[in-house]
Design a protein around this motif. Sequence first.
Motif, PDB file in Angstrom:
ATOM      1  N   ASP A 165       0.597  -1.362   0.138  1.00  0.00           N
ATOM      2  CA  ASP A 165      -0.096  -0.269  -0.247  1.00  0.00           C
ATOM      3  C   ASP A 165       1.217   1.103   0.645  1.00  0.00           C
ATOM      4  O   ASP A 165       0.520   2.014  -0.910  1.00  0.00           O
ATOM      5  CB  ASP A 165      -1.017  -0.197   1.360  1.00  0.00           C
ATOM      6  CG  ASP A 165      -2.542  -0.815   0.849  1.00  0.00           C
ATOM      7  OD1 ASP A 165      -2.283  -1.214   0.242  1.00  0.00           O
ATOM      8  OD2 ASP A 165      -3.060  -1.290   2.424  1.00  0.00           O
ATOM      9  N   ASP A 166       2.582   1.196   0.611  1.00  0.00           N
ATOM     10  CA  ASP A 166       2.755   2.484   0.542  1.00  0.00           C
ATOM     11  C   ASP A 166       3.600   2.509  -0.636  1.00  0.00           C
ATOM     12  O   ASP A 166       3.472   3.990  -0.914  1.00  0.00           O
ATOM     13  CB  ASP A 166       4.575   2.296   1.606  1.00  0.00           C
ATOM     14  CG  ASP A 166       3.354   2.099   3.468  1.00  0.00           C
ATOM     15  OD1 ASP A 166       2.779   2.135   2.992  1.00  0.00           O
ATOM     16  OD2 ASP A 166       3.982   1.367   3.761  1.00  0.00           O
ATOM     17  N   LEU A 167       3.299   1.429  -1.871  1.00  0.00           N
ATOM     18  CA  LEU A 167       3.853   1.944  -2.916  1.00  0.00           C
ATOM     19  C   LEU A 167       3.050   3.141  -3.859  1.00  0.00           C
ATOM     20  O   LEU A 167       3.893   3.905  -4.963  1.00  0.00           O
ATOM     21  CB  LEU A 167       3.693   0.717  -3.438  1.00  0.00           C
ATOM     22  CG  LEU A 167       5.075   0.132  -2.914  1.00  0.00           C
ATOM     23  CD1 LEU A 167       5.778  -1.457  -3.801  1.00  0.00           C
ATOM     24  CD2 LEU A 167       6.876   0.506  -3.329  1.00  0.00           C
ATOM     25  N   LYS A 168       2.514   2.886  -3.560  1.00  0.00           N
ATOM     26  CA  LYS A 168       1.008   3.737  -4.529  1.00  0.00           C
ATOM     27  C   LYS A 168       1.531   5.581  -4.077  1.00  0.00           C
ATOM     28  O   LYS A 168       1.163   6.005  -3.649  1.00  0.00           O
ATOM     29  CB  LYS A 168      -0.284   3.613  -3.736  1.00  0.00           C
ATOM     30  CG  LYS A 168      -1.220   2.400  -3.896  1.00  0.00           C
ATOM     31  CD  LYS A 168      -2.286   2.111  -3.481  1.00  0.00           C
ATOM     32  CE  LYS A 168      -2.899   0.864  -3.274  1.00  0.00           C
ATOM     33  NZ  LYS A 168      -2.501  -0.650  -3.467  1.00  0.00           N
ATOM     34  N   GLY A 169       1.160   5.946  -5.374  1.00  0.00           N
ATOM     35  CA  GLY A 169       2.211   7.313  -5.875  1.00  0.00           C
ATOM     36  C   GLY A 169       3.335   7.054  -5.612  1.00  0.00           C
ATOM     37  O   GLY A 169       3.355   8.740  -5.248  1.00  0.00           O
ATOM     38  N   LEU A 170       3.784   5.968  -5.599  1.00  0.00           N
ATOM     39  CA  LEU A 170       5.527   6.877  -4.894  1.00  0.00           C
ATOM     40  C   LEU A 170       6.201   7.166  -6.417  1.00  0.00           C
ATOM     41  O   LEU A 170       6.310   6.263  -7.469  1.00  0.00           O
ATOM     42  CB  LEU A 170       5.955   5.151  -4.679  1.00  0.00           C
ATOM     43  CG  LEU A 170       8.027   5.886  -3.656  1.00  0.00           C
ATOM     44  CD1 LEU A 170       7.565   6.065  -2.599  1.00  0.00           C
ATOM     45  CD2 LEU A 170       7.736   3.841  -3.422  1.00  0.00           C
ATOM     46  N   LYS A 171       6.595   8.187  -6.622  1.00  0.00           N
ATOM     47  CA  LYS A 171       8.042   8.821  -7.515  1.00  0.00           C
ATOM     48  C   LYS A 171       8.857   7.910  -6.874  1.00  0.00           C
ATOM     49  O   LYS A 171      10.241   8.076  -5.814  1.00  0.00           O
ATOM     50  CB  LYS A 171       7.938   9.274  -7.110  1.00  0.00           C
ATOM     51  CG  LYS A 171       6.912  11.265  -7.619  1.00  0.00           C
ATOM     52  CD  LYS A 171       7.454  12.708  -7.520  1.00  0.00           C
ATOM     53  CE  LYS A 171       7.801  12.791  -5.571  1.00  0.00           C
ATOM     54  NZ  LYS A 171       8.498  14.553  -6.179  1.00  0.00           N
ATOM     55  N   MET A 172       9.205   7.095  -7.648  1.00  0.00           N
ATOM     56  CA  MET A 172      10.426   6.543  -8.399  1.00  0.00           C
ATOM     57  C   MET A 172      11.315   6.191  -9.243  1.00  0.00           C
ATOM     58  O   MET A 172      10.661   6.256 -10.588  1.00  0.00           O
ATOM     59  CB  MET A 172      10.752   4.323  -7.440  1.00  0.00           C
ATOM     60  CG  MET A 172       8.717   4.119  -8.128  1.00  0.00           C
ATOM     61  SD  MET A 172       9.251   2.136  -7.741  1.00  0.00           S
ATOM     62  CE  MET A 172      10.713   1.593  -8.577  1.00  0.00           C
TER      63      MET A 172
ATOM     64  N   GLY B 195       0.642   0.512  -8.144  1.00  0.00           N
ATOM     65  CA  GLY B 195       0.302   1.407  -8.144  1.00  0.00           C
ATOM     66  C   GLY B 195       1.669   3.351  -8.216  1.00  0.00           C
ATOM     67  O   GLY B 195       1.302   4.271  -8.240  1.00  0.00           O
ATOM     68  N   ALA B 196       2.800   2.956  -7.449  1.00  0.00           N
ATOM     69  CA  ALA B 196       4.283   3.777  -7.992  1.00  0.00           C
ATOM     70  C   ALA B 196       4.139   4.139  -9.014  1.00  0.00           C
ATOM     71  O   ALA B 196       2.904   3.522  -9.708  1.00  0.00           O
ATOM     72  CB  ALA B 196       4.830   2.523  -7.556  1.00  0.00           C
ATOM     73  N   ALA B 197       4.559   5.352  -9.322  1.00  0.00           N
ATOM     74  CA  ALA B 197       4.670   6.022 -10.245  1.00  0.00           C
ATOM     75  C   ALA B 197       5.873   6.563 -11.048  1.00  0.00           C
ATOM     76  O   ALA B 197       7.165   7.351 -10.472  1.00  0.00           O
ATOM     77  CB  ALA B 197       4.503   7.899 -10.314  1.00  0.00           C
ATOM     78  N   PRO B 198       6.462   5.091 -11.422  1.00  0.00           N
ATOM     79  CA  PRO B 198       8.317   4.915 -11.794  1.00  0.00           C
ATOM     80  C   PRO B 198       8.588   5.917 -12.765  1.00  0.00           C
ATOM     81  O   PRO B 198       7.666   5.708 -13.705  1.00  0.00           O
ATOM     82  CB  PRO B 198       8.191   3.391 -12.577  1.00  0.00           C
ATOM     83  CG  PRO B 198       6.896   2.999 -12.789  1.00  0.00           C
ATOM     84  CD  PRO B 198       6.018   3.770 -11.781  1.00  0.00           C
ATOM     85  N   VAL B 199       9.590   6.595 -13.253  1.00  0.00           N
ATOM     86  CA  VAL B 199      10.553   7.037 -14.029  1.00  0.00           C
ATOM     87  C   VAL B 199      11.663   6.358 -14.488  1.00  0.00           C
ATOM     88  O   VAL B 199      12.227   5.513 -13.422  1.00  0.00           O
ATOM     89  CB  VAL B 199      10.626   8.680 -13.909  1.00  0.00           C
ATOM     90  CG1 VAL B 199       8.871   9.003 -14.050  1.00  0.00           C
ATOM     91  CG2 VAL B 199      11.827   8.264 -12.773  1.00  0.00           C
ATOM     92  N   ASN B 200      12.117   6.278 -15.702  1.00  0.00           N
ATOM     93  CA  ASN B 200      13.617   6.293 -16.282  1.00  0.00           C
ATOM     94  C   ASN B 200      14.500   6.478 -15.953  1.00  0.00           C
ATOM     95  O   ASN B 200      14.720   8.231 -16.526  1.00  0.00           O
ATOM     96  CB  ASN B 200      13.610   4.994 -17.878  1.00  0.00           C
ATOM     97  CG  ASN B 200      14.888   4.628 -18.188  1.00  0.00           C
ATOM     98  OD1 ASN B 200      15.007   3.690 -16.774  1.00  0.00           O
ATOM     99  ND2 ASN B 200      14.970   4.509 -19.432  1.00  0.00           N
ATOM    100  N   LEU B 201      15.549   6.631 -14.731  1.00  0.00           N
ATOM    101  CA  LEU B 201      17.165   7.058 -14.601  1.00  0.00           C
ATOM    102  C   LEU B 201      18.242   6.763 -14.984  1.00  0.00           C
ATOM    103  O   LEU B 201      18.164   5.228 -14.239  1.00  0.00           O
ATOM    104  CB  LEU B 201      16.981   7.881 -13.529  1.00  0.00           C
ATOM    105  CG  LEU B 201      15.505   9.356 -13.452  1.00  0.00           C
ATOM    106  CD1 LEU B 201      15.649   9.812 -12.115  1.00  0.00           C
ATOM    107  CD2 LEU B 201      16.195   9.920 -14.192  1.00  0.00           C
ATOM    108  N   PRO B 202      18.907   6.513 -15.489  1.00  0.00           N
ATOM    109  CA  PRO B 202      20.263   6.340 -15.268  1.00  0.00           C
ATOM    110  C   PRO B 202      20.719   6.433 -14.083  1.00  0.00           C
ATOM    111  O   PRO B 202      20.632   7.070 -12.914  1.00  0.00           O
ATOM    112  CB  PRO B 202      21.182   6.549 -16.078  1.00  0.00           C
ATOM    113  CG  PRO B 202      20.639   8.524 -15.873  1.00  0.00           C
ATOM    114  CD  PRO B 202      18.937   8.229 -16.004  1.00  0.00           C
TER     115      PRO B 202
END
Length: 339
Positions: free
Chosen positions: A161-168, A183-190
């Motif tokens: 539940d703590d992953l929901k909306g997590l900027k990661m 439910g997380a909000a993942p982005v691709n970063l090197p």
Amino acid sequence: MTFLKTIAATAVVACTATAGLAADFALRFQSSDPSGNPNFVLQQQWAERIGVLTGGRVTVEMLPVGSIVQHTETQDAVASGIIDGHVTDTSYFAGKDAAFSLIANPVGAYGSPSEMLNFIEYGGGKELMNDLLNPYGLQFIGATTPGLEAFISKVPLDGVDDLKGLKMRAPEGLVQNVFLAAGAAPVNLPGSEVFTSLDKGVIDAADYTVFSTNHQQGMHDVAGHPVYPGFHSMPLVEVSINKGTWDSMSPDLQAILEMSVRDFARDMTSQLAMRDAVAVAEAIANPDITVHNWSAEERAKFRAIAKSQWAEIAGKSDNAQRVYDVLSAYLVEQGLLAE
């Protein structure tokens, strides 16, 4: 005197034969790790042991990443004989067959290295790997792994539940897809931008690497809520060889190589786990860091979410479907996944 001459002649023949065998398998393996990296150092030690275990009949020169070809090209290089073998992350070849992606890192599947290594040795994984690799001209000897990656976070994470909306930060592909499904909000970063992005608040969490490396690089100074042991990513590192070379080896040499990789896997996972333990103890002693350990129930919830994404990959090829079926059966049998 004639008897002594006969013994001497026999000894000379035996030594000559042994010397001949030593020259038959002088192999070059390329790693996907750079020189000096802890993983590469352990791989070099494995290569040196091969010579000792085989009495010099097989020697392995371990080359760092990029020595002969790029890390994404080693499979073709092994098949064509440019190099004799490789020690590498199987996911680099997912472009050839989606099955490589799924067997290389089924995100969320494993809670410890032993669970993955048991799948390879006893759960059908080794047979799957050879079914995948043999058509490309490679023979799978065995697997190792640096271990279950920890998770970096600036905020407390105690369950799904703590992953929901997590900027990661999460790499593209299966890892990113699973976190998105959770439910997380993942982005691709090197990887080179993870520390700065955490420090500046661009992201609040990151999938990166094992705990000791995270700690050494100062990640916990800017993200004081790591999750350990991790719950998500553990790459399969394959040790494979040119199939023609493998087929020309005697059964005893093949058996020695297989056993050496099993020992190598235990060596790598144990040593890196020991480094993690030291780093975790240092982190726990720091009042600004709180180490979170997810319960078995929360890990099972994440695995169930991940399974839906494995199914997506399974639909991309017949081989991927086979990997999905065999892996799921193993996890259910071991009580790691509900039917």
